[in-house]
Design a protein around this motif. Structure first.
Motif, PDB file in Angstrom:
ATOM      1  N   PHE A 146       9.977  -0.957  -4.368  1.00  0.00           N
ATOM      2  CA  PHE A 146       8.960  -1.227  -5.387  1.00  0.00           C
ATOM      3  C   PHE A 146       8.513   0.041  -6.112  1.00  0.00           C
ATOM      4  O   PHE A 146       8.326   0.044  -7.326  1.00  0.00           O
ATOM      5  N   SER A 147       8.339   1.133  -5.366  1.00  0.00           N
ATOM      6  CA  SER A 147       7.910   2.378  -6.017  1.00  0.00           C
ATOM      7  C   SER A 147       9.005   2.909  -6.941  1.00  0.00           C
ATOM      8  O   SER A 147       8.718   3.446  -8.017  1.00  0.00           O
ATOM      9  N   SER A 148      10.265   2.742  -6.531  1.00  0.00           N
ATOM     10  CA  SER A 148      11.373   3.191  -7.383  1.00  0.00           C
ATOM     11  C   SER A 148      11.449   2.365  -8.664  1.00  0.00           C
ATOM     12  O   SER A 148      11.694   2.906  -9.755  1.00  0.00           O
ATOM     13  N   LEU A 149      11.228   1.056  -8.545  1.00  0.00           N
ATOM     14  CA  LEU A 149      11.262   0.194  -9.728  1.00  0.00           C
ATOM     15  C   LEU A 149      10.160   0.564 -10.712  1.00  0.00           C
ATOM     16  O   LEU A 149      10.403   0.698 -11.918  1.00  0.00           O
ATOM     17  N   VAL A 150       8.955   0.741 -10.212  1.00  0.00           N
ATOM     18  CA  VAL A 150       7.843   1.104 -11.091  1.00  0.00           C
ATOM     19  C   VAL A 150       8.036   2.526 -11.616  1.00  0.00           C
ATOM     20  O   VAL A 150       7.727   2.820 -12.773  1.00  0.00           O
ATOM     21  N   GLY A 151       8.581   3.408 -10.765  1.00  0.00           N
ATOM     22  CA  GLY A 151       8.797   4.791 -11.177  1.00  0.00           C
ATOM     23  C   GLY A 151       9.758   4.939 -12.346  1.00  0.00           C
ATOM     24  O   GLY A 151       9.709   5.932 -13.079  1.00  0.00           O
ATOM     25  N   LEU A 152      10.627   3.954 -12.549  1.00  0.00           N
ATOM     26  CA  LEU A 152      11.552   3.996 -13.680  1.00  0.00           C
ATOM     27  C   LEU A 152      10.821   3.988 -15.017  1.00  0.00           C
ATOM     28  O   LEU A 152      11.347   4.450 -16.035  1.00  0.00           O
ATOM     29  N   VAL A 162       0.841  -1.205   0.000  1.00  0.00           N
ATOM     30  CA  VAL A 162       0.000   0.000   0.000  1.00  0.00           C
ATOM     31  C   VAL A 162       0.873   1.249   0.000  1.00  0.00           C
ATOM     32  O   VAL A 162       0.605   2.229  -0.719  1.00  0.00           O
ATOM     33  N   PHE A 163       1.941   1.219   0.796  1.00  0.00           N
ATOM     34  CA  PHE A 163       2.854   2.366   0.851  1.00  0.00           C
ATOM     35  C   PHE A 163       3.589   2.547  -0.471  1.00  0.00           C
ATOM     36  O   PHE A 163       3.903   3.677  -0.865  1.00  0.00           O
ATOM     37  N   SER A 164       3.866   1.453  -1.172  1.00  0.00           N
ATOM     38  CA  SER A 164       4.516   1.545  -2.486  1.00  0.00           C
ATOM     39  C   SER A 164       3.672   2.378  -3.438  1.00  0.00           C
ATOM     40  O   SER A 164       4.197   3.234  -4.169  1.00  0.00           O
ATOM     41  N   GLY A 165       2.365   2.115  -3.439  1.00  0.00           N
ATOM     42  CA  GLY A 165       1.478   2.890  -4.304  1.00  0.00           C
ATOM     43  C   GLY A 165       1.458   4.352  -3.938  1.00  0.00           C
ATOM     44  O   GLY A 165       1.491   5.233  -4.805  1.00  0.00           O
ATOM     45  N   LEU A 166       1.407   4.633  -2.625  1.00  0.00           N
ATOM     46  CA  LEU A 166       1.389   6.025  -2.183  1.00  0.00           C
ATOM     47  C   LEU A 166       2.684   6.734  -2.534  1.00  0.00           C
ATOM     48  O   LEU A 166       2.678   7.867  -3.038  1.00  0.00           O
ATOM     49  N   LEU A 167       3.807   6.083  -2.287  1.00  0.00           N
ATOM     50  CA  LEU A 167       5.104   6.698  -2.561  1.00  0.00           C
ATOM     51  C   LEU A 167       5.313   6.898  -4.056  1.00  0.00           C
ATOM     52  O   LEU A 167       5.886   7.926  -4.485  1.00  0.00           O
ATOM     53  N   LEU A 168       4.849   5.957  -4.859  1.00  0.00           N
ATOM     54  CA  LEU A 168       4.930   6.108  -6.312  1.00  0.00           C
ATOM     55  C   LEU A 168       4.164   7.343  -6.754  1.00  0.00           C
ATOM     56  O   LEU A 168       4.655   8.156  -7.555  1.00  0.00           O
ATOM     57  N   TYR A 169       2.964   7.486  -6.235  1.00  0.00           N
ATOM     58  CA  TYR A 169       2.148   8.655  -6.584  1.00  0.00           C
ATOM     59  C   TYR A 169       2.822   9.952  -6.144  1.00  0.00           C
ATOM     60  O   TYR A 169       2.890  10.922  -6.918  1.00  0.00           O
ATOM     61  N   LEU A 170       3.322   9.985  -4.895  1.00  0.00           N
ATOM     62  CA  LEU A 170       3.941  11.211  -4.396  1.00  0.00           C
ATOM     63  C   LEU A 170       5.147  11.627  -5.227  1.00  0.00           C
ATOM     64  O   LEU A 170       5.383  12.819  -5.449  1.00  0.00           O
TER      65      LEU A 170
END
Length: 410
Positions: free
Chosen positions: A370-376, A236-244
């Motif tokens: 996870f957010s960094s990986l998707v953010g790439l 859940v935090f991964s999704g939030l951090l990705l968005y932020l």
């Protein structure tokens, strides 16, 4: 009278009036959200001030803070079990203030990131010790209820944080945002010193013995249910951090909202605020497990619709549709955060500080990775964000099934 009854009575004497207690710890814990979100509108100004070559490197300003929190949580969790909750909070805020001053006076990106990492280490003190303190005083659904009401203000702060940061910059530039951080930290600290007593008696404190810490940590890691809840929190935090990390680019670069970015950011966050408020009422009647399962199903369905709409519109769905789906996403997250944290913390009474550290540090580390990986994969398209939400929510549902099917014995 048994020792447990005596301890319960002692805890009752140490409780502030509920409304004041919620307000104090919402202010204390929201320091994390304010520190993370208030700088988002300042990214263009910071880019010019510290000579950032690649604008996408501004994402590090968010991830640097979270990265520091991971290490801070590992330190302050066991420390709060050893020296008490209040002292841990005060030490953490002192470290946070040092990092804030470094970031505020930075003239280059490395120094700015150093300040953000130190900020993250320090803010972990009040974040972790506050959770442990709440766990000292409340249990089960009552704890979830208190945490949900704390989350109302915790969510309300980031709703207004970008707007606040933007207004502060108009008055004195982006560095004054960090002055605001110092002011909030000071107010929260004075309030804590004057009103909140220590909740961990000396007789119940756990000395900082490496062998014991390893033994207790291994005991926590052996719990299948707790580890699954940590995984869910991390997803859940991964999704939030990705968005932020990409919100400013989505609204200003993709949708061209300009100076109205804080308004749209706050609109999406309203969903989480409403959810946290209503969750505090419903959790006592429906239970945490049912609410978490329902929220994850709704989150997965919303993410699927967001992904489909992004694919149909070349990565950029209509703004009204993105906003509607985003509000639903944040509504789900508002339900999830308080309940999942409470479900993970519930079995960890004796080692609440260490448990809070493991829960928070592990989930934060999952979120950063996870957010960094998707953010790439982000390149001016909503598609990676939708994919991230779908992957994270689906994985959480699997973990919830495992946790409920194989609960560990205390």
């Amino acid at each position: 009278m048994s020792s447990s009854e005596t301890s319960a009575l002692t805890s009752l004497k140490k409780r502030l009036p509920e409304k004041e207690f919620i307000a104090l710890f919402a202010l204390m814990t929201s320091l994390t959200a304010l520190t993370m979100d208030a700088v988002l509108p300042a990214f263009p100004s910071i880019t010019d001030a510290v000579n950032i070559a690649d604008y996408h490197q501004t994402q590090w300003i968010v991830t640097g803070l979270v990265f520091g929190m991971v290490f801070g949580e590992i330190i302050f969790g066991p420390l709060s079990d050893a020296i008490g909750r209040r002292k841990t909070i005060l030490i953490g805020i002192s470290v946070y203030a040092l990092g804030t001053v470094i970031a505020m006076t930075a003239q280059s990106l490395p120094i700015l990131l150093l300040g953000r990492v130190i900020q993250g280490i320090g803010v972990a003190g009040p974040k972790i010790a506050s959770r442990a303190l709440i766990r000292d005083l409340y249990k089960g659904a009552a704890m979830a209820r208190i945490m949900s009401y704390v989350m109302v203000i915790f969510i309300f702060v980031p709703m207004l944080a970008p707007w606040f940061g933007q207004k502060v910059m108009l008055l004195g530039g982006w560095r004054w945002i960090f002055v605001a951080f110092l002011i909030q930290a000071t107010v929260a600290t004075l309030w804590l010193i004057l009103r909140q007593q220590e909740t961990l008696p000396k007789a119940q404190r756990q000395p900082l013995q490496p062998a014991r810490l390893i033994r207790d940590a291994l005991g926590i890691f052996k719990r299948i249910d707790v580890m699954c809840y940590i995984g869910i929190t991390g997803c859940v935090f991964s999704g939030l951090l990705l968005y932020l990390s990409i919100a400013q680019s989505i609204f200003q670069d993709i949708y061209g909202t300009g100076d109205n970015f804080p308004l749209y950011f706050a609109l999406l966050s309203c969903g989480a605020g409403v959810a946290s408020f209503t969750n505090g009422s419903f959790v006592m009647r429906l239970g945490m497990a049912l609410l978490v399962k329902s929220a994850l199903c709704l989150l997965a369905g919303t993410a699927l619709v967001m992904l489909a709409s992004a694919l149909l519109h070349q990565g950029v769905p209509p703004l009204w549709l993105f906003l509607a789906l985003g509000i639903l996403v944040f509504f789900c997250q508002g339900v999830l955060f308080g309940n999942i944290n409470a479900m993970a913390m519930e079995p960890l009474g004796r080692t609440a500080g260490l448990g809070a550290a493991i829960v928070s540090a592990s989930s934060s580390l999952i979120g950063v990775v996870f957010s960094s990986l998707v953010g790439l994969f982000y390149h001016d398209s909503v598609t990676p964000l939708a994919c991230g939400f779908l992957i994270f929510s689906s994985s959480s549902l699997v973990l919830l099934f495992i946790a409920r099917r194989y609960p560990s014995a205390e």
